[in-house]
Design an enzyme around this catalytic site. Structure first.
Site, mmCIF file in Angstrom:
data_model
loop_
_atom_site.group_PDB
_atom_site.id
_atom_site.type_symbol
_atom_site.label_atom_id
_atom_site.label_comp_id
_atom_site.label_asym_id
_atom_site.label_seq_id
_atom_site.Cartn_x
_atom_site.Cartn_y
_atom_site.Cartn_z
ATOM 1 N N GLY A 168 0.840 -1.204 0.000
ATOM 2 C CA GLY A 168 0.000 0.000 0.000
ATOM 3 C C GLY A 168 0.869 1.246 0.000
ATOM 4 N N GLY A 222 -1.203 7.800 0.713
ATOM 5 C CA GLY A 222 -1.411 8.017 2.141
ATOM 6 C C GLY A 222 -0.199 7.804 3.025
ATOM 7 N N LEU A 223 -0.412 7.050 4.083
ATOM 8 C CA LEU A 223 0.631 6.879 5.100
ATOM 9 C C LEU A 223 1.777 6.010 4.589
ATOM 10 C CD1 LEU A 223 -1.663 6.422 8.251
ATOM 11 C CD2 LEU A 223 -0.733 8.519 7.255
ATOM 12 N N PHE A 239 -14.345 0.364 5.501
ATOM 13 C CA PHE A 239 -15.424 1.341 5.323
ATOM 14 C C PHE A 239 -16.352 1.220 6.518
ATOM 15 C CE2 PHE A 239 -16.381 -2.396 2.641
ATOM 16 C CZ PHE A 239 -17.495 -2.892 3.283
ATOM 17 N N SER A 243 -22.875 -7.784 3.638
ATOM 18 C CA SER A 243 -22.967 -9.137 3.086
ATOM 19 C C SER A 243 -21.760 -9.925 3.609
ATOM 20 C CB SER A 243 -22.927 -9.081 1.557
ATOM 21 O OG SER A 243 -21.658 -8.626 1.121
ATOM 22 N N TYR A 256 -8.158 0.389 17.671
ATOM 23 C CA TYR A 256 -9.293 -0.525 17.909
ATOM 24 C C TYR A 256 -8.922 -1.990 17.646
ATOM 25 C CZ TYR A 256 -10.627 0.280 12.911
ATOM 26 O OH TYR A 256 -10.649 0.374 11.548
ATOM 27 N N GLY A 297 -3.443 6.725 15.711
ATOM 28 C CA GLY A 297 -4.741 7.392 15.862
ATOM 29 C C GLY A 297 -5.069 8.087 14.556
#
Ligand code: HXC
Ligand code: NAP
Length: 291
Positions: free
Chosen positions: A21, A25-26, A104, A112, A154, A196
């Site tokens: 990835g 982003g990060l 998401f 589903s 989390y 975070g």
């Protein structure tokens, strides 16, 4: 100060690091800093065009060597191909940053079975695939190495509305601690970072669509009253993937400005009490003596 590079210039010189990835982003931010510290970099994800554009930008900005390899982490053969291409180009690989993810928000009962699986497959299975392929190679070739997994807070608290991601990140955390012990004898360290809120397009489009970004302004959830800066995450990641952290193994380091603890402490909500009320409250609590 917190958004300044932290390590000395050659901290990763001679190391080859793969970032899953790594095109956005990060992953892009961490990869760019690894290059600045002298590493060779391999970035992978599903979208080759995005990767190639990022690789060109990174090489121009840092003068370092970047290889872009298309790979869906859900497919073990594609992961093995990343390993082969990395060895072919750079001769060896020293570090794996498992950063690719899918996520998401949704009430769980609306999902589903395939929606649930798609997140588990990217985050948990994808991290397993990469770690397994690279780990087998390192053990067979007696090469010391480092695995760094990007989880979330989390992963250990759980969270409503992102349950597939919480399950998957929790699994990655369990793997981090398990392999730290099992593979320590091969000189393979395994650690994790639990970030975070660090605003990125990928995360914010899927977690805070529309005006949710204003309604649930993440900085209000953080005791330090701000979101994270990419460089402070990159500083931590570079340290954990470098030899300067050689005695850190099996650790998960939270970088969230105190966010998860603010949500956890039973009386933390008293933050809402205006300071002028505390004299009266003190009188009331003192007068409760002996009652
Ligand atoms: C309900 C959904 C859905 C949604 C997709 N699905 N989006 N269900 N609500 N919003 C369902 C689809 O209908 C389908 O199920 C199944 O999920 C797979 O969807 P596809 O689109 O076919 O999957 P795919 O093309 O593999 O895309 C994966 C994806 C996508 C996760 C859905 O968003 C993606 O590519 N994400 C990559 C980047 C990303 O998510 N970045 C954010 C990381 S942030 P059916 O049954 O219809 O076939 C992060 C932050 C953590 O992790 C904490 C921050 C504070
Ligand atoms: P992002 O830009 O969306 O990054 C996710 C990356 O994963 C993308 O580059 C995507 O590229 C890649 N990816 C998705 N599915 C893939 C697959 N099947 N195979 C290979 N690559 C895949 O979001 P981000 O915010 O930078 O997230 C990076 C990491 O930080 C994630 O692990 C996330 O959980 C974690 N994190 C982020 C935050 C935050 O506040 N941003 C907080 C906690 C944790 P392609 O689409 O090209 O495949």
């Amino acid at each position: 100060m917190y958004n300044q590079p932290m390590l000395k210039d050659d901290a990763l010189k001679g190391k080859t690091i793969v970032v899953t990835g790594g095109g956005t982003g990060l992953g892009k931010a961490m990869g760019t800093y690894f290059l600045k510290l002298g590493a060779n970099l391999v970035i992978t994800s599903r979208k080759l065009e995005v990767l190639q554009k990022t690789a060109d930008e990174m090489a121009t900005e840092t003068g370092g060597q970047v290889l872009a390899v298309q790979c869906d982490v859900r497919d073990y053969e594609q992961v093995e191909n990343v390993l082969a291409k990395t060895i072919e180009k750079f001769g060896k690989v020293d570090g794996l940053l498992n950063n690719a993810a899918g996520n998401f928000i949704s009430p769980t009962e609306r999902l589903s079975a395939n929606a649930f699986s798609s997140i588990i497959d990217i985050v948990l299975k994808g991290t397993v695939n990469c770690t397994l392929a690279f780990g087998k190679h390192w053990i067979a070739s007696k090469q010391p190495a480092t695995v760094l997994n990007i989880v979330t807070t989390y992963a250990f608290t759980g969270s409503a509305y992102v349950v597939p991601s919480a399950c998957a990140k929790g699994g990655v955390l369990a793997m981090t601690r398990s392999l730290a012990v099992e593979w320590g004898k091969y000189g393979i360290r395994t650690n994790a970072i639990a970030p975070g809120p660090f605003p990125t397009k990928g995360a914010w489009d899927r977690l805070l669509p529309g005006d949710l970004a204003e309604k649930f302004d993440f900085k209000n959830r953080v005791p330090l009253k701000r979101v994270g800066d990419n460089q402070e995450l990159a500083n931590l990641a570079a340290f954990l993937i470098s030899d300067f952290s050689s005695y850190i193994n099996g650790e998960v380091i939270t970088i969230d400005g105190g966010e998860w603890l603010q949500g956890a402490g039973q009386m933390n909500g008293l933050e809402a009490i205006p300071s002028e009320m505390w004299d009266m409250l003190e009188q009331m609590t003192r007068s409760a003596k002996g009652s």
